[in-house]
Design a protein around this motif. Structure first.
Motif, short mmCIF file in Angstrom:
data_model
loop_
_atom_site.label_atom_id
_atom_site.label_comp_id
_atom_site.label_asym_id
_atom_site.label_seq_id
_atom_site.Cartn_x
_atom_site.Cartn_y
_atom_site.Cartn_z
N PRO A 59 0.72 -1.23 0.01
CA PRO A 59 0.00 0.13 0.17
C PRO A 59 0.69 1.44 0.13
O PRO A 59 0.60 2.35 -0.65
N ALA A 60 2.05 1.39 0.71
CA ALA A 60 2.94 2.54 0.81
C ALA A 60 3.19 3.02 -0.37
O ALA A 60 3.47 4.06 -0.93
N THR A 61 3.63 1.72 -1.32
CA THR A 61 4.25 2.24 -2.89
C THR A 61 2.66 2.76 -3.66
O THR A 61 2.99 3.57 -4.43
N LEU A 62 1.70 1.99 -3.46
CA LEU A 62 0.71 2.05 -4.29
C LEU A 62 0.05 3.29 -4.01
O LEU A 62 -0.53 4.27 -5.14
N VAL A 63 0.19 4.01 -3.12
CA VAL A 63 -0.56 5.29 -2.64
C VAL A 63 0.32 6.63 -2.74
O VAL A 63 0.34 7.61 -2.48
N ASN A 64 1.50 6.28 -3.06
CA ASN A 64 2.94 7.14 -2.89
C ASN A 64 2.98 7.68 -4.26
O ASN A 64 3.60 7.09 -5.13
N PRO A 65 2.57 8.87 -4.59
CA PRO A 65 2.74 9.54 -6.00
C PRO A 65 4.38 9.75 -6.50
O PRO A 65 4.48 9.22 -7.65
N VAL A 66 5.17 9.80 -5.53
CA VAL A 66 6.71 9.85 -6.00
C VAL A 66 7.11 8.56 -6.15
O VAL A 66 7.85 8.06 -7.33
N ASP A 67 6.74 7.54 -5.31
CA ASP A 67 7.17 6.18 -5.64
C ASP A 67 6.72 5.67 -6.85
O ASP A 67 7.28 4.78 -7.74
N GLN A 68 5.38 6.14 -7.15
CA GLN A 68 4.65 5.34 -8.46
C GLN A 68 5.59 5.92 -9.67
O GLN A 68 5.71 5.28 -10.54
N VAL A 69 5.97 7.14 -9.82
CA VAL A 69 6.39 7.84 -10.76
C VAL A 69 7.85 7.12 -10.97
O VAL A 69 8.40 6.82 -12.04
N GLN A 70 8.70 7.13 -9.86
CA GLN A 70 10.03 6.48 -9.79
C GLN A 70 9.71 4.99 -10.44
O GLN A 70 10.91 4.59 -11.21
N LEU A 71 8.92 4.32 -9.97
CA LEU A 71 8.78 2.92 -10.59
C LEU A 71 8.31 2.74 -12.01
O LEU A 71 9.02 2.01 -12.56
N ILE A 72 7.24 3.54 -12.28
CA ILE A 72 6.85 3.38 -13.74
C ILE A 72 8.20 3.98 -14.57
O ILE A 72 8.23 3.32 -15.62
N ASP A 73 8.75 5.17 -14.26
CA ASP A 73 9.88 5.43 -14.96
C ASP A 73 11.21 4.41 -15.23
O ASP A 73 11.38 4.32 -16.31
N ALA A 74 11.39 3.53 -14.00
CA ALA A 74 12.43 2.78 -14.05
C ALA A 74 12.01 1.69 -14.89
O ALA A 74 12.76 1.16 -15.70
N GLY A 75 10.55 1.20 -14.75
CA GLY A 75 10.19 0.16 -15.28
C GLY A 75 9.97 0.17 -16.79
O GLY A 75 10.41 -0.74 -17.58
N THR A 76 9.61 1.43 -17.29
CA THR A 76 9.35 1.72 -18.56
C THR A 76 10.63 1.56 -19.32
O THR A 76 10.83 1.25 -20.64
N ASN A 77 11.66 2.30 -18.55
CA ASN A 77 12.93 2.44 -19.51
C ASN A 77 13.66 1.13 -19.42
O ASN A 77 14.45 1.04 -20.39
N ALA A 78 13.32 0.18 -18.58
CA ALA A 78 13.75 -1.22 -18.70
C ALA A 78 13.22 -2.17 -19.44
O ALA A 78 13.83 -2.96 -19.97
N LEU A 79 11.87 -2.06 -19.75
CA LEU A 79 11.09 -2.98 -20.62
C LEU A 79 11.17 -2.74 -22.11
O LEU A 79 10.96 -1.53 -22.37
N VAL A 80 11.07 -3.45 -22.75
CA VAL A 80 10.54 -3.68 -24.19
C VAL A 80 9.66 -4.77 -24.40
O VAL A 80 9.75 -5.91 -23.96
N VAL A 81 8.50 -4.18 -24.92
CA VAL A 81 7.33 -5.22 -25.23
C VAL A 81 6.97 -5.17 -26.54
O VAL A 81 7.39 -4.52 -27.58
N ASP A 82 6.03 -6.23 -27.06
CA ASP A 82 5.55 -6.30 -28.25
C ASP A 82 4.54 -5.25 -28.58
O ASP A 82 4.29 -4.37 -27.71
N THR A 83 4.28 -4.90 -29.90
CA THR A 83 3.60 -3.50 -30.16
C THR A 83 2.26 -3.81 -29.95
O THR A 83 1.44 -2.67 -29.70
N ASP A 84 1.57 -5.02 -29.50
CA ASP A 84 0.18 -5.28 -28.99
C ASP A 84 0.02 -4.92 -27.34
O ASP A 84 -1.06 -4.96 -27.00
N THR A 85 1.17 -4.72 -26.86
CA THR A 85 1.22 -5.01 -25.24
C THR A 85 1.40 -3.54 -24.69
O THR A 85 1.95 -2.43 -25.11
N GLY A 86 0.40 -3.01 -23.66
CA GLY A 86 0.36 -1.79 -23.23
C GLY A 86 0.29 -1.78 -21.63
O GLY A 86 0.70 -2.92 -21.15
#
Length: 441
Positions: free
Chosen positions: A346-373
């Motif tokens: 819950p601490a991660t899910l409701v913390n906007p700062v943690d959310q932004v950092q996690l999404i930023d790190a995750g999306t920079n690290a991931l490569v997915v197929d063209t149909d995956t969002g």
């Protein structure tokens, strides 16, 4: 007898009696009455009752109407101002005063009356309670808008940051939903300092969510001997080095008989950054590791909190593991499971700062197929949590040999059990796989 014209008004016409009217201010005199007695003049601004007439008290409406018309007369002696007001003085003009208990009359002015009226009293303007409610309602509306707008905006932003690549084969769909998870060991991101060039796939996992039955996460050893389309027999990770994601997907589909619905690739630097974004993870290993030659891992037996760099070495370590690729697959699943666990807090899910950092790190690290969002990735995380939970299935397919040498310069390979493996993947597709079917969970 002479007539004094001053005593007759100009409009006077004598009637049948021939009598002149009595002097102004005098009462008429009958045959049995005495001489006429002049009646006292009523002074301007005064209101005096006649001696022979009972006094009638005016209602609040009449008083208000007379006051609104500019009446300056004197109030009767019995008048008592209502609601603690002040009586008017003779010759003084009525002045309207604000009274919260006053009621409205048709003339638009305020009637001051202590008596209750049939109509409900008007609400006092600018009531303190109303003033307090308006800011509260505004704050609640703003908070509600933020609660709706923030996750929607976050999803849109995250979806726009995802890196895509052509990967899926377009083969006919098979039941359920199947994900191919690949860990790229490309050194291009600088996460690992060694002279190895090009890219390979150190981690290859198939996660299947059947139409019914438990979710399963199956690790395919990277040295598994397979038939690569157009490339003959080779190690599984050679498909990635030869043809990238599309050839890896096609090779895995030929091995398992399952069509891949989603392809998700994570680089070495991505593992490090994601772990750091969630504040580290707790990992466990029951033996000591003294500076593994290739991963650089140093570990004291037991469970420890690990940062991104340590977690990456933990997932890559192979040569110091007595189980080789099988043991490495277990540790890789442990790292991913620990990250998912931290993300779900819950601490991660409701913390906007943690959310932004996690999404930023995750999306920079991931490569997915063209149909995956981003929604598909969220579903994948839930599926991973289910597969690694108490009701899920985790492990590897049946293995006949961990050191099979087919020749042709391939060296040591992992040979799957040629009789059990096809049944294993059939059960995986149908949701009938059990813990007894998997190799070294």
């Amino acid at each position: 007898m002479g007539r004094d014209e001053r005593d007759v008004p100009p409009s006077y016409s004598p009637g049948s009696s021939g009598r002149r009217p009595a002097a102004r201010g005098a009462r008429p005199v009958g045959p049995d009455q005495g001489p006429a007695v002049p009646r006292p003049r009523r002074q301007a601004g005064a209101s005096q009752p006649r001696p022979d007439t009972p006094v009638r008290r005016r209602s609040a409406r009449e008083q208000s109407a007379r006051a609104g018309a500019g009446y300056d007369g004197q109030l009767p002696p019995s008048y008592a101002p209502a609601n603690g007001g002040h009586a008017r003085t003779p010759g003084a003009r009525a002045t309207a005063e604000y009274d919260p208990t006053a009621t409205r009359v048709d003339s638009g002015r305020t009637a001051r009356s202590g008596a209750p009226r049939s109509a409900a009293p008007a609400t006092a303007p600018h009531a303190p309670g109303r003033r307090r409610r308006r800011p509260l309602v505004t704050i609640l509306v703003v908070l509600l808008m933020l609660l709706i707008a923030w996750p929607v905006g976050l999803l849109v932003w995250a979806n726009g940051k995802i890196q895509h690549t052509e990967a899926l084969s377009g083969a006919p769909n098979t039941p359920g939903t199947t994900y191919l998870l690949a860990g790229s060991d490309s050194r291009a991101d600088g996460a690992v300092a060694d002279p190895t060039e090009g890219q390979r796939s150190d981690t290859i996992m198939v996660m299947h969510v059947p139409a019914s039955g438990p979710a399963a996460l199956i690790s395919l050893p990277r040295d598994t001997l397979v038939e690569i389309p157009g490339g003959g027999l080779n190690k599984l990770n050679a498909a990635y080095s030869q043809g990238g994601a599309p050839l890896l997907v096609e090779t895995v589909e030929g091995l398992t008989g399952l069509t891949m619905d989603h392809y998700v690739e994570i680089g070495m630097g991505g593992v490090r950054d994601v772990v750091d974004a969630v504040g580290g993870v707790n990992l466990c290993l029951d033996y000591d590791v003294v500076h593994d030659e290739f991963s650089g891992l140093e570990w004291v037996a037991g469970c420890h909190d690990a940062d991104g760099t340590t977690a990456l070495a933990f997932a890559r370590m192979r040569y110091s593991d007595p189980q080789g690729d099988i043991g490495r697959g277990q540790r890789q699943r442990q790292v991913i499971g620990a990250v998912v666990k931290e993300v779900a807090k819950p601490a991660t899910l409701v913390n906007p700062v943690d959310q932004v950092q996690l999404i930023d790190a995750g999306t920079n690290a991931l490569v997915v197929d063209t149909d995956t969002g981003i929604i598909d990735l969220a579903r994948m995380a839930l599926a991973f949590r289910g597969a690694t939970g108490p009701d899920g299935i985790v492990g590897a397919p049946p293995i006949a040999s961990m050191d099979y040498r087919p020749g042709g310069g391939l060296g040591s390979t992992v040979l799957l059990d040629q009789e059990k493996a096809p049944v294993f993947f059939q059960k995986l597709r149908d949701g009938e796989l059990t813990a007894a079917d998997v190799e070294t969970p």
